[in-house]
Design an enzyme around this catalytic site. Structure first.
Site, PDB file in Angstrom:
ATOM      1  CG  ASP A 284      11.880 -34.674  73.763  1.00 46.52           C
ATOM      2  OD1 ASP A 284      12.634 -35.656  73.685  1.00 46.52           O
ATOM      3  OD2 ASP A 284      11.447 -34.212  74.830  1.00 46.52           O
TER       4      ASP A 284
ATOM      5  CD  GLU B 236      11.736 -39.361  72.349  1.00 46.83           C
ATOM      6  OE1 GLU B 236      12.714 -39.975  72.808  1.00 46.83           O
ATOM      7  OE2 GLU B 236      11.366 -38.256  72.789  1.00 46.83           O
TER       8      GLU B 236
END
Length: 703
Positions: free
Chosen positions: A342, A378
């Site tokens: 993330d 990401e």
């Protein structure tokens, strides 16, 4: 009887050796560390022991007589000096960052804050232990060959992004007590569904122990997605259910046996402690100045590249060690085969600017365990220079949001999107080739947990996040979506038919593209969140998979057929980029032909036409096993007679059609030779095949 010895500084954490436990905790700026032992049901510690030794900023001690199952926490002594970034407060019990198991959950109270709320420089002396979860001493890990990752190559990988509870909470075949737990992932009904689809990797939203934000709890909500990490080694206890802690391992064993890898979405960019006004739960109380990036102009404050109040300082050697130790633990103890990071750009900030040469990336590449694991970024955070799509080093793949937006835009009729879509269909060479990577660096998707589901992408044009309690201010406003005449639910058969077709067109764009496809949980069943594009706090039917009703019952079979086609055709799973070069000195064929509907190859005028909505892509000419493929795309409203350019030869046989509910072309469909017109309805993808060198004889539909 507990006896205390010096112990050793490594490994960090609490480790049982058969006679006692060695405790070791890193804190560079502490002056003393106490280990606090708790008995089940006791509100306060029953014994406190000062760790006797400090070696290279690791505080350690050996407690003979302590056994697995012992609950514990730390109290860390040091300066209360917020102006210099130090927020030590021994009144606050802090969780061991290396705890392998956690019992209990945070009970929000002002005593959890190291400072007086509203007066961040004034220390709060209230004891927080009663409100804190505790670490649990675990037995040594026993190697389990059944947990060895499946290790499928990326060329064969199809990712299914899912949430442990949302995937299993309502399935009628799963026993009620098991629904929503780790064990439910191993239920035959779940595994059968994934296998039928053709999924090869189950990517779970965060399961590393996480916190429910106080503002959510006060609204009666929870942090359902899990992006507020509290500990990086322990599975979150909320999915444990009534079974033993081994439920997650048992599930991964069964998934492995079915040929499905397990991946984790991990959050090493920030923690649940928030900004300088946040609580003291673990890292802040252990060594705030080491674990977090602090503002050089005001060390009271944390730098926030994440939108969550703080940024984990992975450029610090001991913090990076924790991250690497954690990742290795999930691979060796649980058999995790891949990680999705993330807001990964924060991991590459060294110290503040992103660089693909950051120490973290180099350490992963050299690690004998992690170098064999799939790493997915990401590729952004919210800090300056945080958007880094294409900027990661070799060995990493990235979520390709440009592919998502191009595919959504092309099918909703946005001008100037054809060239962007074709770039994505070829693996986004312009994005990933400069870093000397292949098409496999591109993770292609239409929908993910963050944003609209596939069904909502064709049903809503405005976000509807009112249930989140933030007056619909949260969530992204740029959705690249279309409702086709009605916002939300409708019983208009024409609109429903068009939405069904557009879902299939977008799914086909993902599965026929070079790179690695990802499917969001429930998109194969038209799962809707009612237009909520930020359902992070919705632990209810908004987020759960509805296994009892299916508004588009043929869609799952469509996905399975599409993935069967992908598996059967190597031309859809290349490891190198297309170049447009001839496949041989005497052949008119190239590795890719871009075709215009009038029977010619596309030229500069076609590429410059922002209104063009029809094109063909012909691939598979290089003699590899498999058929030659012709992919025809028409995003326009009107049908087109697509004439085949003579250079690509033939005959061409239709095999897949997004105008068909299950994708398969009915028997008896005509074939097409050179220069023949192929009827191509509006809003359709049509796949045709022709025999190639070494062809295996086509594919078998899953349905």
């Amino acid at each position: 009887m507990i006896a205390v010895d010096d112990g050793v500084p490594a490994p960090l954490g609490a480790h049982f050796d058969g006679r006692g436990v060695n405790f070791a905790l890193f804190s560079e700026h502490a002056t003393a560390v106490d280990i606090c032992l708790f008995e089940p049901g006791e509100r306060h510690e029953t014994r406190t022991v000062r760790l006797p030794c400090r070696t290279d900023d690791v505080w350690h001690g050996y407690l003979r007589g302590v056994l697995p199952g012992q609950r514990y926490g730390y109290r860390v002594h040091g300066p209360w000096d917020p102006a210099n970034g130090h927020r030590f407060n021994p009144s606050k019990l802090v969780l061991d960052p290396y705890a392998r198991e956690i019992r209990g959950r945070i009970r929000w109270h002002d005593a959890l804050y190291g400072h007086r709320r509203g007066r961040e420089d004034r220390i709060d002396r209230r004891d927080s232990a009663v409100y804190m979860p505790k670490g649990v001493v675990t037995a040594p890990e026993v190697p389990d060959l059944a947990l060895a990752p499946v290790r499928r190559p990326l060329t064969e990988t199809v990712i299914y992004e899912a949430h442990v509870k949302a995937l299993t909470r309502t399935h009628p075949d799963i026993p009620e007590a098991e629904r929503g737990t780790y064990a439910a992932l191993a239920h035959p009904a779940i595994i059968e569904h994934l296998v039928k689809l053709g999924v090869t990797a189950l990517e779970l939203l965060p399961i590393q122990a996480f916190a429910d934000d106080r503002f959510l709890v006060e609204k009666g909500l929870v942090n359902f997605w899990g992006y507020q990490p509290l500990n990086y080694f322990a599975p979150d206890p909320r999915y444990r259910g009534e079974g033993a802690p081994g439920g997650l391992k048992a599930a991964i064993r069964e998934l492995n046996a079915a040929g499905i890898e397990t991946w984790l979405d991990v959050v090493y960019n920030h923690t649940a402690e928030g900004d300088h006004s946040g609580p003291t739960l673990s890292f802040r109380g252990i060594d705030n100045a080491s674990y977090y990036k602090l503002d050089p102009a005001d060390r009271r404050r944390t730098i926030d590249c994440t939108g969550c109040g703080n940024t984990f300082d992975v450029s610090h050697p001991r913090v990076m060690q924790l991250v690497l130790d954690s990742l290795r633990h999930w691979v060796t103890a649980y058999g995790i085969a891949g990680f999705r990071f993330d807001l990964a750009s924060s991991l590459g900030r060294s110290p503040l600017a992103f660089t693909p040469q950051a120490a973290f990336f180099q350490a992963v590449a050299q690690d004998p365990v992690l170098a064999r694991v799939k790493m997915v970024a990401e590729p952004w955070d919210i800090g300056e220079g945080g958007y880094q799509l294409g900027g990661y080093p070799r060995g990493w793949s990235e979520w390709n949001d440009k592919f998502r937006d191009a595919a959504r835009g092309f099918w909703k009729g946005d001008s100037g999107t054809l060239a962007k879509l074709t770039q994505g269909l070829t693996g986004s060479r312009e994005v990933f080739a400069p870093s000397r990577r292949s098409p496999l660096a591109s993770i292609n998707f239409i929908a993910s947990h963050d944003g609209y589901t596939l069904a909502d992408t064709v049903a809503y044009e405005q976000k509807h996040n009112e249930a989140n309690g933030e007056d619909n201010r949260d969530g992204h406003g740029h959705n690249v979506s279309c409702n086709y005449g009605v916002e939300g639910d409708t019983d208009d058969p024409a609109i429903l038919a068009l939405r069904a077709r557009q879902k299939r067109n977008m799914l086909a764009s993902v599965m026929l593209a070079q790179g690695v496809p990802m499917l969001l949980m429930g998109d194969e069943r038209s799962r809707s969140q009612g237009g909520n594009n930020n359902a992070y706090c919705q632990d209810n039917p908004t987020s759960w998979m509805d296994w009892t009703s299916d508004p588009d019952p043929s869609l799952a079979t469509f996905v399975a057929n599409l993935l069967a086609l992908r598996r059967a055709q190597p031309a859809l799973r290349r490891q190198t980029f297309f170049t447009g070069a001839p496949i041989g000195p005497d052949s008119p064929l190239r590795d890719v032909h871009w075709l215009a509907p009038e029977g010619t190859e596309m030229e500069n005028g076609h590429w410059a036409d922002d209104g063009l909505q029809v094109f063909g892509m012909q691939i598979g000419n290089d003699g590899r096993a498999g058929d030659r493929l012709l992919l025809l795309f028409n995003a326009g409203l009107e049908p087109v007679d697509f004439r085949l350019a003579p250079v690509i030869g033939g005959p061409w046989h239709p095999v897949f059609d997004t105008g068909e509910a299950e994708g398969t072309v009915p028997p008896g469909a005509p074939s097409y030779g050179p220069d023949a017109p192929v009827p191509l309805p509006g809003r359709t993808v049509l796949v045709l095949t022709a025999a190639g060198v070494g062809a295996r004889g086509g594919w078998v539909p899953a349905g």
